[in-house]
Design an enzyme around this catalytic site. Structure first.
Site, PDB file in Angstrom:
ATOM      1  CD  GLN A 571      -3.069   2.413   3.556  1.00  0.00           C
ATOM      2  OE1 GLN A 571      -2.121   2.803   2.877  1.00  0.00           O
ATOM      3  NE2 GLN A 571      -4.274   2.964   3.487  1.00  0.00           N
ATOM      4  CB  CYS A 572       2.642   2.333   8.120  1.00  0.00           C
ATOM      5  SG  CYS A 572       2.468   3.506   6.761  1.00  0.00           S
ATOM      6  CB  THR A 573       5.137  -2.183   9.969  1.00  0.00           C
ATOM      7  OG1 THR A 573       4.865  -2.953   8.797  1.00  0.00           O
ATOM      8  CG2 THR A 573       5.420  -3.120  11.132  1.00  0.00           C
ATOM      9  CB  VAL A 574       2.093   1.755  13.503  1.00  0.00           C
ATOM     10  CG1 VAL A 574       2.280   2.743  14.663  1.00  0.00           C
ATOM     11  CG2 VAL A 574       1.732   2.488  12.229  1.00  0.00           C
TER      12      VAL A 574
END
Length: 710
Positions: A571-574
């Site tokens: 979900q996060c921009t890793v």
């Protein structure tokens, strides 16, 4: 001063200088935009007027118009004749590139060079035609464009009489003249100063007849009017207010008088005024004896010269700083443009700063990439930036997203688009930034009936935003959110730049021109083989007639919902923290390259060391189509992908259908994921691929050896 049989040495009040702030601004602009590292002397114009106050002398002043016009300005005469308050005086400016160069100038040689011009003008007769040349001046300077500090030194070259002139008498003009002579001279002076033909002529000759009638004439009329009257006065506009000393302009005037007309005794008239009219109580009339050597008649014999302006009684230059007096915004603009203008001095003379200034950029996404791209654009001189995002600043954002701080996260967070604009204006107050809080409609995210009107309004708004901007950056964090902007940009034929991040890899690419706007849009449809449709990447330039592809041109499926059923790390921009600044910088550099390329959006993909690269000599270097990089390998490569006739975002079929159906087409694409695949032929293409695989498997099963040889 009463008459004195023996007399005293005639002493002159030095000229005083004054520089208007506008002069320094114009000099800085000329230095950055035109002169660069050129240290050639610059002709300038100074202005002065007669003294008009009993306690204050007039200065020789430099104004904005003292310097030549800038390249962007229409060429016109720097000065307009006939202004009674601005007598024009020619000068020369030596502006050095370094402070060391300023101090190293041979000041005495420069002074003698300007004095020699005056000497030549006297003997050639030019000084009689244009008497202002008698007051030529010299200015040396160094402008520190970073600190807005200016070092400068004036010189007013004066030919030294040898032996010095002897002053016999010096009195207010009203004490020297009879009442009738004073009235007549006043009328003649006021008429002279009121005429546009003579108002700014600083040297003249006065004759007073036996009938007390005064006449003022130009110096060039000397030969024809020697016998016009009983009294002759050599008049000049005197900037000095002192009651016992004439002003500096008289020095070279006396040199002219004794050299050209061989006079031994001279009566001079120091013209001063009050409220725009001659003031004979303030004006002076003096009598002086001039005795010079025979060499003065010889043009080859150059007299000694003085003239460097004193600074608080010392022969040292002056220094002024304008940083504190300038408006902070103006200072910020000057400082921001400094690096770009310095580029044009040597490294990049063809850099078009006006083009960058006029380019309107729309950034879709105000996250990690959007923050970096916005700052890079400002560094390149782009001033109109619009950011679009629907999210709010979260606690995890400020470390990675450079425009946000902890304060932006409090109380649920500020909308990113608005917080980013506030931050940009704090960084650079002159930026024209706007934040738009809006979500981008996406395929694979069906819209409930009650929300259709709102989504359609968002589509219209996005359409209008793209139409009103020149370059669009796709910087969102999902694939499907780039589809509608890609379609709208292809329809409007806008410059479109995509930047996308993986964990340790990135893609930066420019989209090709729209399918209905290219020079020859039929060529892309010639590629009809399976391999060309499935994989059209190439490390070579390939078919030059093909339109460059967009972000979706190599997909074999339509964009779908990529946010559902994702774990937290998905979900996060890793990404590795250093990835976004690299990709953002390349994205902005790609835009600058497009803007400066002769073919603009239609430019072909270029590669390093390509024998077919006809534009390798562009000032900014090559203009690739795609740049893919990997931090794990510390590698980067340029690729080209041509447009696909089955692209779900930019092919002629999709763009034509959008033009035909408008927002109804967009809504159907959003609500029915397979619609785009059916429309573009991807469904049939995948069926063909599956059929090809089945036939291949059957052939392998029938082979006796169990091998399939390619």
């Amino acid at each position: 001063m009463a008459g004195n049989e023996n007399g005293t040495v005639l002493q002159f009040a030095p000229f005083q200088s004054s520089i208007d702030e506008g002069f320094w601004h114009r000099l800085c602009s000329l230095k950055l935009n035109k002169l660069g590292i050129d240290e050639s002397p610059i002709p300038i114009t100074g202005f002065y007027a007669p003294c008009s106050h009993s306690q204050v002398s007039k200065h020789l002043t430099l104004l904005t118009e003292s310097l030549p016009p800038e390249p962007s300005e229409q060429s016109s005469s720097i000065t307009s004749r006939g202004n009674r308050n601005k007598c024009s005086v020619p000068g020369i400016l030596y502006n050095t590139n370094t402070l060391e160069g300023f101090h190293a100038l041979d000041k005495q040689s420069l002074l003698k060079e300007e004095a020699n011009k005056i000497w030549d003008d006297i003997h050639s007769g030019k000084a009689e035609e244009d008497s202002a040349v008698l007051s030529r001046f010299l200015l040396i300077s160094f402008a520190d464009l970073k600190k807005w500090t200016f070092h400068y030194w004036f010189a007013f070259p004066a030919l030294v009489l040898d032996p010095p002139a002897t002053l016999l008498d010096l009195r207010p003009a009203s004490h020297w003249l009879s009442k009738e002579e004073a009235e007549s001279l006043s009328a003649a002076c006021n008429e002279w100063r009121s005429s546009t033909a003579t108002a700014d002529v600083p040297f003249f000759r006065v004759s007073i007849g036996s009938n007390s009638h005064a006449t003022i004439k130009l110096l060039k009329d000397w030969e024809s009017s020697q016998h016009d009257g009983q009294k002759f006065l050599f008049g000049f506009y005197d900037p000095c207010h002192l009651p016992s000393n004439p002003g500096w302009p008289l020095r070279n005037f006396l040199a002219l008088i004794c050299s050209r007309w061989n006079l031994k005794k001279v009566h001079f008239f120091c013209y001063r005024e009050n409220r725009g009219y001659v003031d004979l109580g303030l004006s002076l009339i003096g009598e002086a004896l001039i005795s010079v050597s025979q060499g003065w008649k010889d043009n080859q014999h150059m007299p000694n010269v003085v003239g460097w302006e004193m600074n608080r009684g010392k022969k040292v230059p002056r220094c002024i700083s304008l940083a504190k007096s300038m408006d902070p915004t103006r200072l910020a603009i000057s400082a921001a443009d400094l690096n770009l203008k310095l580029m044009r001095w040597r490294a990049l003379p063809s850099l078009n700063l006006d083009l960058l200034l006029a380019t309107k950029c729309l950034l879709l996404g105000a996250g990690t990439l959007g923050c970096q791209v916005a700052r890079m654009l400002m560094a390149w001189g782009v001033r109109k930036i619009t950011l679009l995002d629907s999210g709010k600043v979260a606690m995890s954002n400020p470390l990675r997203q450079s425009l946000y701080t902890l304060d932006d996260c409090l109380n649920g967070g500020i909308y990113k688009a608005l917080a980013a604009v506030q931050s940009l204006k704090r960084i650079f107050p002159a930026v024209d930034a706007e934040g738009i809080v809006m979500a981008i409609p996406m395929p694979g995210h069906p819209v409930p009936g009650q929300e259709e009107s709102g989504v359609l309004e968002d589509c219209r708004r996005l359409h209008d935003l793209i139409d009103s901007h020149d370059a669009i950056f796709l910087l969102t964090d999902t694939r499907e959110s780039r589809w509608l902007p890609t379609l709208l940009c292809a329809n409007a034929n806008k410059i479109t730049i995509t930047a996308a991040l993986g964990f340790d890899s990135f893609l930066v690419m420019r989209h090709g021109s729209g399918p209905l706007n290219t020079h020859d849009d039929s060529k892309a449809d010639d590629v009809n083989t399976l391999s060309a449709d499935m994989v059209n990447f190439s490390l070579m330039e390939g078919n030059r007639e093909n339109r460059l592809g967009c972000y979706f041109c190599n997909d074999v499926v339509a964009p779908v919902d990529s946010t559902a059923n994702r774990t937290l790390d998905q979900q996060c921009t890793v990404t590795r923290p250093g990835l976004a600044p690299i990709a953002s910088a390349l994205a902005v550099e790609l835009l600058v390259g497009i803007l400066h390329h002769p073919q603009g959006i239609y430019a072909e993909a270029e590669f390093t060391n390509s024998v077919h690269n006809g534009n390798a000599e562009q000032p900014l270097g090559i203009l690739p189509h795609q740049v893919r990089g990997s931090l794990s390998q510390f590698s980067q490569m340029t690729l080209v992908g041509h447009s696909s006739r089955t692209c779900t975002a930019c092919c002629s079929t999709v763009v034509s259908k959008y033009r035909e159906r408008g927002l109804d087409f967009v809504l159907e694409a959003i609500n029915h994921p397979t619609y785009l695949e059916d429309l573009t032929g991807l469904t049939e293409l995948m069926k063909s691929a599956s059929s090809f695989k089945l036939e291949l498997d059957n052939e392998m099963d029938d082979d006796d050896d169990g091998y399939f040889e390619i």
